[in-house]
Design an enzyme around this catalytic site. Structure first.
Site, PDB file in Angstrom:
ATOM      1  N   TYR A  33       0.870  -1.651   0.110  1.00 51.34           N
ATOM      2  CA  TYR A  33      -0.160  -0.095   0.139  1.00 51.34           C
ATOM      3  C   TYR A  33       0.899   1.655  -0.314  1.00 51.34           C
ATOM      4  O   TYR A  33       1.822   1.236   0.380  1.00 51.34           O
ATOM      5  CB  TYR A  33      -0.766   0.173   0.992  1.00 51.34           C
ATOM      6  CG  TYR A  33      -0.444   0.351   2.612  1.00 51.34           C
ATOM      7  CD1 TYR A  33       0.531  -0.009   3.250  1.00 51.34           C
ATOM      8  CD2 TYR A  33      -0.327   1.488   3.283  1.00 51.34           C
ATOM      9  CE1 TYR A  33       1.275  -0.206   4.309  1.00 51.34           C
ATOM     10  CE2 TYR A  33      -0.551   1.695   4.200  1.00 51.34           C
ATOM     11  CZ  TYR A  33       0.524   1.224   4.676  1.00 51.34           C
ATOM     12  OH  TYR A  33       1.241   1.040   6.018  1.00 51.34           O
ATOM     13  N   ARG A  52       8.667   4.302  -4.388  1.00 51.09           N
ATOM     14  CA  ARG A  52       7.683   3.152  -3.562  1.00 51.09           C
ATOM     15  C   ARG A  52       7.508   1.765  -3.907  1.00 51.09           C
ATOM     16  O   ARG A  52       7.753   1.312  -3.993  1.00 51.09           O
ATOM     17  CB  ARG A  52       8.085   4.202  -2.327  1.00 51.09           C
ATOM     18  CG  ARG A  52       8.011   2.973  -1.148  1.00 51.09           C
ATOM     19  CD  ARG A  52       8.286   3.575   0.146  1.00 51.09           C
ATOM     20  NE  ARG A  52       6.964   4.134   0.346  1.00 51.09           N
ATOM     21  CZ  ARG A  52       6.733   4.470   1.459  1.00 51.09           C
ATOM     22  NH1 ARG A  52       7.691   5.313   2.627  1.00 51.09           N
ATOM     23  NH2 ARG A  52       5.111   5.587   2.039  1.00 51.09           N
ATOM     24  N   ARG A 100      -8.013 -20.318  -2.352  1.00 51.50           N
ATOM     25  CA  ARG A 100      -6.751 -19.957  -1.453  1.00 51.50           C
ATOM     26  C   ARG A 100      -5.547 -21.180  -1.878  1.00 51.50           C
ATOM     27  O   ARG A 100      -5.805 -22.739  -2.139  1.00 51.50           O
ATOM     28  CB  ARG A 100      -7.166 -20.989  -0.019  1.00 51.50           C
ATOM     29  CG  ARG A 100      -6.163 -20.148   1.065  1.00 51.50           C
ATOM     30  CD  ARG A 100      -7.167 -19.910   2.392  1.00 51.50           C
ATOM     31  NE  ARG A 100      -6.221 -19.672   3.053  1.00 51.50           N
ATOM     32  CZ  ARG A 100      -5.199 -20.804   4.298  1.00 51.50           C
ATOM     33  NH1 ARG A 100      -4.942 -21.941   3.644  1.00 51.50           N
ATOM     34  NH2 ARG A 100      -4.508 -20.354   5.073  1.00 51.50           N
ATOM     35  N   LYS A 149       6.392  -1.610   2.198  1.00 57.17           N
ATOM     36  CA  LYS A 149       5.440  -1.174   2.550  1.00 57.17           C
ATOM     37  C   LYS A 149       4.537  -2.248   2.661  1.00 57.17           C
ATOM     38  O   LYS A 149       3.300  -1.844   1.494  1.00 57.17           O
ATOM     39  CB  LYS A 149       4.787  -0.362   2.201  1.00 57.17           C
ATOM     40  CG  LYS A 149       4.143   1.098   2.883  1.00 57.17           C
ATOM     41  CD  LYS A 149       4.161   2.194   2.452  1.00 57.17           C
ATOM     42  CE  LYS A 149       2.895   3.508   3.289  1.00 57.17           C
ATOM     43  NZ  LYS A 149       3.100   3.034   4.405  1.00 57.17           N
ATOM     44  N   GLU A 182      12.093   2.536  14.476  1.00 61.60           N
ATOM     45  CA  GLU A 182      11.376   3.166  14.078  1.00 61.60           C
ATOM     46  C   GLU A 182      10.134   2.784  14.208  1.00 61.60           C
ATOM     47  O   GLU A 182       9.935   2.553  15.102  1.00 61.60           O
ATOM     48  CB  GLU A 182      11.104   3.278  12.191  1.00 61.60           C
ATOM     49  CG  GLU A 182      10.315   1.647  11.793  1.00 61.60           C
ATOM     50  CD  GLU A 182      10.128   1.525  10.242  1.00 61.60           C
ATOM     51  OE1 GLU A 182       9.846   2.419   9.261  1.00 61.60           O
ATOM     52  OE2 GLU A 182      10.233   0.238  10.057  1.00 61.60           O
TER      53      GLU A 182
HETATM   54  N1  PLP Z   1       7.846   3.684   8.488  1.00 60.94           N
HETATM   55  C1  PLP Z   1       6.288   2.354   9.030  1.00 60.94           C
HETATM   56  C2  PLP Z   1       6.676   1.813   9.427  1.00 60.94           C
HETATM   57  C3  PLP Z   1       5.650   3.493   8.110  1.00 60.94           C
HETATM   58  O1  PLP Z   1       4.295   2.863   8.151  1.00 60.94           O
HETATM   59  C4  PLP Z   1       5.094   5.099   8.066  1.00 60.94           C
HETATM   60  C5  PLP Z   1       3.971   5.602   6.933  1.00 60.94           C
HETATM   61  O2  PLP Z   1       2.802   4.800   7.315  1.00 60.94           O
HETATM   62  C6  PLP Z   1       6.462   5.483   7.538  1.00 60.94           C
HETATM   63  C7  PLP Z   1       7.633   4.916   8.308  1.00 60.94           C
HETATM   64  C8  PLP Z   1       6.614   7.131   7.103  1.00 60.94           C
HETATM   65  O3  PLP Z   1       6.361   6.741   6.114  1.00 60.94           O
HETATM   66  P1  PLP Z   1       6.021   8.179   5.053  1.00 60.94           P
HETATM   67  O4  PLP Z   1       7.088   9.149   5.657  1.00 60.94           O
HETATM   68  O5  PLP Z   1       6.524   7.912   3.768  1.00 60.94           O
HETATM   69  O6  PLP Z   1       4.909   7.633   5.612  1.00 60.94           O
END
Ligand code: PLP
Length: 287
Positions: A33, A52, A100, A149, A182
């Protein structure tokens, strides 16, 4: 006004928006996403978000549902049809719906594409930044490809819920060595006593935040000292300032970590300055 959602080629009322029960996003979290900020009717850093998204798809060998330009068109339609001026637009691509089976389906199964937009008051976001947020540290129990992501967000949900129960708005994941990776949905930053801005370097263990990338441009332009390295939780407790970055929050000051005040417990001047500067450096394209 009826909220409109894009699902697989159709713009449908929110109440009717659905994907198949055997969608691989639903059954396996086999989906990626993107979330892009909408501000003053414009899309923020669209190209970086699209790059990305393409990378996430490529890493998981999910077929691209359409070109970046066509995705841009869908996002704009959803923003317009929902009259979003300030808020976010969300895109999800799954490997599609198929009986599935863990192994990937054949090339005849098209990816699923969903796009939603949501209004969030800009004033409300700015108001939050005036007081800053609290964060809670949590062990990082996620998988080893956090640079992609994916919608596999259960550890983030568990961490955010634990944070919420403790009166915090974000969780900071900490690795086995005691270093902050993070936030559950943001990148983590501190400012040390000497004024250096510190954030973990990119790698497989964090998401390459788009807001993070743009903030690096701000820091370079402002000739501010940046150190990309892992930092310990103990360093964060002792930091002069701390903040998080994400598309929906841009730069959000952190004033408490695990119940301890950061600095004087108020949003710091550097975080405030970076927040004010951010949109001067972000790429803005009309929605
Ligand atoms: N790290 C994680 C785990 C995230 O889910 C997100 C955003 O959802 C970010 C960092 C920040 O990314 P962005 O600046 O692209 O929103």
């Amino acid at each position: 006004m009826t909220r409109i959602v894009y699902v697989n080629g159709r713009y449908v009322p929110y109440a009717d928006a659905a994907v198949h029960v055997e969608d691989r996003g639903f059954q396996f979290a086999d989906a990626i996403y993107e979330v892009c900020e909408v501000r003053g009717g414009s899309l923020i850093d669209e190209a970086r978000h699209m790059a990305r998204l393409e990378r996430s798809l490529a890493e998981l060998q999910i077929r691209r549902p359409m070109t970046a330009a066509a995705l841009g068109h869908v996002m704009r339609q959803v923003i317009r049809r929902n009259r979003v001026r300030d808020g976010l637009v969300y895109l999800q691509v799954s490997r599609g719906a198929a009986p599935r089976d863990f192994a990937f389906p054949g090339p005849d199964v098209p990816p699923t594409l969903v796009c939603l937009a949501q209004s969030i008051s800009a004033a409300q976001r700015d108001f939050k930044a005036l007081s800053g947020i609290a964060v809670k540290s949590m062990p990082d129990i996620r998988w080893q490809r956090r640079d992609i992501k994916t919608v596999m967000l259960l550890p983030a949900c568990l961490a955010k819920e634990a944070a919420r129960k403790d009166g915090a708005r974000e969780a900071w994941f900490v690795d086995a060595e005691g270093f902050v990776t993070e936030g559950a949905s943001s990148n983590a930053w501190i400012i040390d006593e000497g004024g250096a801005v510190i954030t973990r370097q990119l790698g497989l263990d964090i998401l390459p935040g788009v807001t993070r990338a743009t903030l690096l441009d701000v820091l370079a332009e402002e000739k501010m000292q940046l150190i990309e390295r892992p930092f310990r939780l103990s360093e964060a407790y002792a930091a002069r300032e701390a903040f998080i970055t994400s598309a929906t929050q841009t730069v959000m000051p952190v004033v408490r970590i695990d119940g301890r005040s950061v600095g004087d417990g108020k949003p710091g001047p550097v975080a405030g300055k970076l927040r004010r500067k951010f949109h001067h450096f972000a790429a803005i394209s009309s929605a």
